[in-house]
Motif scaffolding. Structure first.
Motif, PDB file in Angstrom:
ATOM      1  N   ALA A 127       0.909  -1.340   0.048  1.00 56.76           N
ATOM      2  CA  ALA A 127      -0.069   0.038   0.220  1.00 56.76           C
ATOM      3  C   ALA A 127       0.907   1.222  -0.033  1.00 56.76           C
ATOM      4  N   MET A 128       1.819   1.255  -0.856  1.00 53.07           N
ATOM      5  CA  MET A 128       2.875   2.437  -0.847  1.00 53.07           C
ATOM      6  C   MET A 128       2.858   3.480  -1.902  1.00 53.07           C
ATOM      7  N   ALA A 129       2.440   3.171  -3.087  1.00 55.43           N
ATOM      8  CA  ALA A 129       1.925   4.077  -4.089  1.00 55.43           C
ATOM      9  C   ALA A 129       1.000   5.011  -4.039  1.00 55.43           C
ATOM     10  N   ARG A 130       0.986   6.118  -4.627  1.00 59.83           N
ATOM     11  CA  ARG A 130       0.055   7.116  -4.669  1.00 59.83           C
ATOM     12  C   ARG A 130      -1.169   6.442  -5.640  1.00 59.83           C
ATOM     13  N   GLY A 131      -0.363   5.948  -6.971  1.00 64.93           N
ATOM     14  CA  GLY A 131      -1.519   5.427  -7.672  1.00 64.93           C
ATOM     15  C   GLY A 131      -2.651   6.207  -8.254  1.00 64.93           C
ATOM     16  N   GLU A 132      -3.586   5.491  -8.917  1.00 65.10           N
ATOM     17  CA  GLU A 132      -4.814   6.334  -9.482  1.00 65.10           C
ATOM     18  C   GLU A 132      -5.691   5.779  -8.552  1.00 65.10           C
ATOM     19  N   PRO A 133      -7.297   6.496  -8.354  1.00 60.68           N
ATOM     20  CA  PRO A 133      -7.700   7.369  -9.627  1.00 60.68           C
ATOM     21  C   PRO A 133      -7.123   9.072  -9.000  1.00 60.68           C
ATOM     22  N   GLU A 134      -6.389   9.556  -9.707  1.00 62.66           N
ATOM     23  CA  GLU A 134      -5.973  11.010  -9.329  1.00 62.66           C
ATOM     24  C   GLU A 134      -7.172  11.809  -9.790  1.00 62.66           C
ATOM     25  N   PRO A 135      -7.774  12.797  -9.287  1.00 57.42           N
ATOM     26  CA  PRO A 135      -7.270  13.435  -8.253  1.00 57.42           C
ATOM     27  C   PRO A 135      -7.520  12.963  -6.669  1.00 57.42           C
ATOM     28  N   LEU A 136      -8.197  11.931  -6.744  1.00 53.73           N
ATOM     29  CA  LEU A 136      -8.670  11.376  -5.356  1.00 53.73           C
ATOM     30  C   LEU A 136      -7.394  10.841  -4.479  1.00 53.73           C
ATOM     31  N   THR A 137      -6.186  10.622  -5.301  1.00 54.50           N
ATOM     32  CA  THR A 137      -4.957  10.148  -4.569  1.00 54.50           C
ATOM     33  C   THR A 137      -4.162  11.448  -4.048  1.00 54.50           C
ATOM     34  N   ARG A 138      -4.442  12.604  -4.274  1.00 51.68           N
ATOM     35  CA  ARG A 138      -3.656  13.815  -4.119  1.00 51.68           C
ATOM     36  C   ARG A 138      -3.393  13.853  -2.578  1.00 51.68           C
ATOM     37  N   HIS A 139      -4.304  13.377  -1.802  1.00 52.25           N
ATOM     38  CA  HIS A 139      -4.159  13.603  -0.345  1.00 52.25           C
ATOM     39  C   HIS A 139      -3.867  12.308   0.466  1.00 52.25           C
ATOM     40  N   ARG A 140      -4.091  11.296  -0.319  1.00 53.11           N
ATOM     41  CA  ARG A 140      -4.076   9.673   0.353  1.00 53.11           C
ATOM     42  C   ARG A 140      -3.354   8.662  -0.822  1.00 53.11           C
ATOM     43  N   LEU A 144      -5.676 -15.785   7.545  1.00 57.97           N
ATOM     44  CA  LEU A 144      -4.413 -14.937   7.544  1.00 57.97           C
ATOM     45  C   LEU A 144      -4.187 -14.169   8.455  1.00 57.97           C
ATOM     46  N   ARG A 145      -3.452 -14.131   9.657  1.00 54.95           N
ATOM     47  CA  ARG A 145      -3.576 -13.110  10.804  1.00 54.95           C
ATOM     48  C   ARG A 145      -2.316 -12.710  11.089  1.00 54.95           C
ATOM     49  N   GLN A 146      -1.137 -12.720  10.224  1.00 57.96           N
ATOM     50  CA  GLN A 146       0.085 -12.179  10.334  1.00 57.96           C
ATOM     51  C   GLN A 146       0.273 -11.251   9.237  1.00 57.96           C
ATOM     52  N   ILE A 147       0.051 -10.106   9.254  1.00 56.06           N
ATOM     53  CA  ILE A 147      -0.227  -9.220   8.123  1.00 56.06           C
ATOM     54  C   ILE A 147       0.770  -7.820   8.564  1.00 56.06           C
ATOM     55  N   LEU A 148       1.720  -7.595   7.381  1.00 55.39           N
ATOM     56  CA  LEU A 148       2.600  -6.499   7.391  1.00 55.39           C
ATOM     57  C   LEU A 148       2.154  -5.601   6.494  1.00 55.39           C
ATOM     58  N   VAL A 149       1.650  -4.485   6.461  1.00 54.47           N
ATOM     59  CA  VAL A 149       1.166  -3.517   5.444  1.00 54.47           C
ATOM     60  C   VAL A 149       2.370  -2.502   5.032  1.00 54.47           C
ATOM     61  N   LEU A 150       3.084  -2.482   4.036  1.00 54.57           N
ATOM     62  CA  LEU A 150       3.959  -1.467   3.489  1.00 54.57           C
ATOM     63  C   LEU A 150       3.306  -0.379   2.962  1.00 54.57           C
ATOM     64  N   THR A 151       3.698   0.903   3.672  1.00 58.14           N
ATOM     65  CA  THR A 151       3.179   2.001   3.274  1.00 58.14           C
ATOM     66  C   THR A 151       4.284   3.090   3.096  1.00 58.14           C
ATOM     67  N   GLN A 152       3.961   4.089   2.413  1.00 53.48           N
ATOM     68  CA  GLN A 152       4.949   5.040   2.116  1.00 53.48           C
ATOM     69  C   GLN A 152       4.355   6.414   1.765  1.00 53.48           C
ATOM     70  N   TYR A 153       3.583   6.684   0.705  1.00 57.78           N
ATOM     71  CA  TYR A 153       3.182   7.737   0.151  1.00 57.78           C
ATOM     72  C   TYR A 153       1.819   8.302   0.929  1.00 57.78           C
ATOM     73  N   LYS A 154       1.945   9.470   1.466  1.00 55.24           N
ATOM     74  CA  LYS A 154       1.111  10.266   2.340  1.00 55.24           C
ATOM     75  C   LYS A 154      -0.021   9.249   3.162  1.00 55.24           C
ATOM     76  N   SER A 155       0.883   8.501   4.171  1.00 53.93           N
ATOM     77  CA  SER A 155       0.575   7.219   4.933  1.00 53.93           C
ATOM     78  C   SER A 155      -0.418   7.661   5.961  1.00 53.93           C
ATOM     79  N   HIS A 156      -0.432   8.705   6.414  1.00 57.57           N
ATOM     80  CA  HIS A 156      -1.334   9.049   7.691  1.00 57.57           C
ATOM     81  C   HIS A 156      -2.769   8.742   7.643  1.00 57.57           C
ATOM     82  N   SER A 157      -3.522   8.852   6.677  1.00 50.44           N
ATOM     83  CA  SER A 157      -4.802   8.642   6.592  1.00 50.44           C
ATOM     84  C   SER A 157      -5.039   7.071   6.594  1.00 50.44           C
ATOM     85  N   LEU A 158      -4.153   6.329   5.813  1.00 51.35           N
ATOM     86  CA  LEU A 158      -4.139   4.754   5.892  1.00 51.35           C
ATOM     87  C   LEU A 158      -3.635   4.400   7.316  1.00 51.35           C
TER      88      LEU A 158
END
Length: 427
Positions: A11-24, A50-64
């Motif tokens: 869950a690292m990339a900004r990705g699409e759909p832009e502009p909804l990913t401008r802030h998240r 599956l109960r052992q989960i690591l979520v890889l985050t990066q881009y504007k990750s506070h909301s996530l």
């Protein structure tokens, strides 16, 4: 519970759909009136054991990160269960994640210390329902080193990395191609064979093999790339998960290892086989996916009682309709989703998706629209084929979605005419 499987959710990339990913980040984009996109992948994990989960985050990750805390703090660490966000730790440098495999390499220590014998790799930016337990069982039954979940070729138009995967009659992957628009150096002589399928965004790989491949990739990168020449200043600006894993991990293993394809949407597993899959790769795709939920028989089944999609829901009062304070006209909504805390004050809502705490004032008309949390539509305003991001305020009497030229002068308008009003804008 699959205690021998460690799961990574990308869950690292900004990705699409832009502009909804401008802030998240894409995984945190709201969907379906109450959910976030990542809720579907995590719900699949929950129901699949599956109960052992690591979520890889990066881009504007506070909301996530906030959403993971509020919605998914339900596993018991005393039983070895966890959902943990992992932003770049910079243990061996100061670089951001530069791709899916680089993120795994930077977190090698988490793989090494896990008692799991296999690793599951999932894209957290997709919407679908799937029983991963059956994918894991298939992986073991075949004695596979790697298993890649596959979807039908015709679904490739819904988005993805442009990867084409061909299997033999037994399901073993025998070839892979990259579409010309995603391959920077395509081979004209190599055509996509008939009957190819596309990757779904879910992989199972033996832990020892993954560690070995990460070592080889790191060694090859060290010998071929001057670290000083790598631009690490743009978190999220890297190849998609599928292209990265497909090109650099899966493709080299096909002639060396038992690499199998598991077909999505079959009869195996406990989830209703609705065969729905979407990557929401554009505003138009995002809009269509939400509108499809309003069909009499929607393609995505949100109502299977033993496969509910969990999310965070605020402690809001019930949604309601009330007469307008001036007109006295009853508030109405037709074939729409209305989340908690929303109030229609004498306005009309049709074929729309309303997230929590939306207000539609007296005489306002909302048609074929998606209104995020906290949106307010003023008295007498008219909006159609419109997406309003969080906390947008539409003034009384405004008209949006009727004059494309006028809309394009103020907002983003998609190729199919969907108007997007950015977060917090007060017109």
């Amino acid at each position: 519970m699959h205690v021998d499987t460690l799961t990574f959710v990308f869950a690292m990339a900004r990705g699409e759909p832009e502009p909804l990913t401008r802030h998240r980040t894409k995984a945190a984009v709201p969907f379906g009136g109450k959910y976030r996109v990542i809720d579907f992948t995590l719900a699949n994990c929950l129901h699949s054991g599956l109960r052992q989960i690591l979520v890889l985050t990066q881009y504007k990750s506070h909301s996530l990160h906030k959403h993971l805390r509020d919605a998914w703090s339900l596993f018991n660490p005393q039983l070895g269960e966890f959902i943990t966000p992992v932003p770049p730790q910079m243990r061996d440098g100061i670089g951001w994640y530069r791709g899916a495999l680089d993120a795994l390499r930077q977190n090698r220590y988490l793989i090494e210390r896990s008692p799991a014998s296999q690793v599951m790799l999932l894209d957290g930016g997709l919407v679908y329902r799937m029983d991963y337990a059956e994918l894991i069982d298939f992986h073991r039954e075949q004695g596979a080193a790697v298993t890649c979940a596959l979807r039908r070729q015709e679904d490739a138009a819904a988005g993805g990395a442009g990867l084409g995967i061909a299997c033999d009659a037994a399901g073993r992957i025998i070839g892979m191609t990259l579409a010309p628009d995603t391959d920077p150096d395509p081979d004209p002589a190599q055509q996509t064979p008939a009957g190819v399928e596309a990757p779904l965004g879910a992989y199972v790989i033996d832990k020892a093999l993954l560690l070995s491949r990460l070592d080889r990739l790191a060694a090859a990168e060290a010998s071929a790339v001057d670290p000083a020449s790598v631009d690490e200043g743009a978190p999220g600006a890297f190849p998609g998960v599928w292209a990265d894993i497909g090109r650099h991990l899966l493709a080299p293993l096909i002639p060396e290892q038992a690499v199998f394809g598991y077909r999505f949407g079959g009869e195996r597993g406990r989830v209703t086989p609705d065969r729905y899959w979407a990557d929401l790769g554009s505003i138009d795709a995002y809009f269509r996916a939400n509108m499809a939920l309003l069909e009499a028989e929607p393609p995505l089944d949100l109502y299977q009682p033993d496969w509910n999609i969990l999310t965070y829901q605020g402690q809001f009062p019930p949604a309601r309709t009330v007469p307008g304070s001036v007109s006295g006209t009853e508030g109405i909504f037709v074939n729409s989703m209305l989340a908690a805390g929303s109030v229609i004050h004498g306005g009309g809502v049709s074929h729309s998706v309303l997230f929590p705490q939306v207000q539609v004032d007296d005489g306002a008309i909302v048609d074929e629209a998606i209104l995020f949390e906290g949106v307010r539509v003023g008295a007498g305003a008219q909006i159609r084929r419109c997406i309003c991001d969080k906390d947008v305020v539409i003034p009384a009497g405004a008209k949006i979605g009727f004059d494309r030229g006028e809309d394009e002068a103020r907002f983003f308008v998609s190729p199919q005419g969907i108007v997007v009003i950015p977060k917090g804008q007060r017109l």
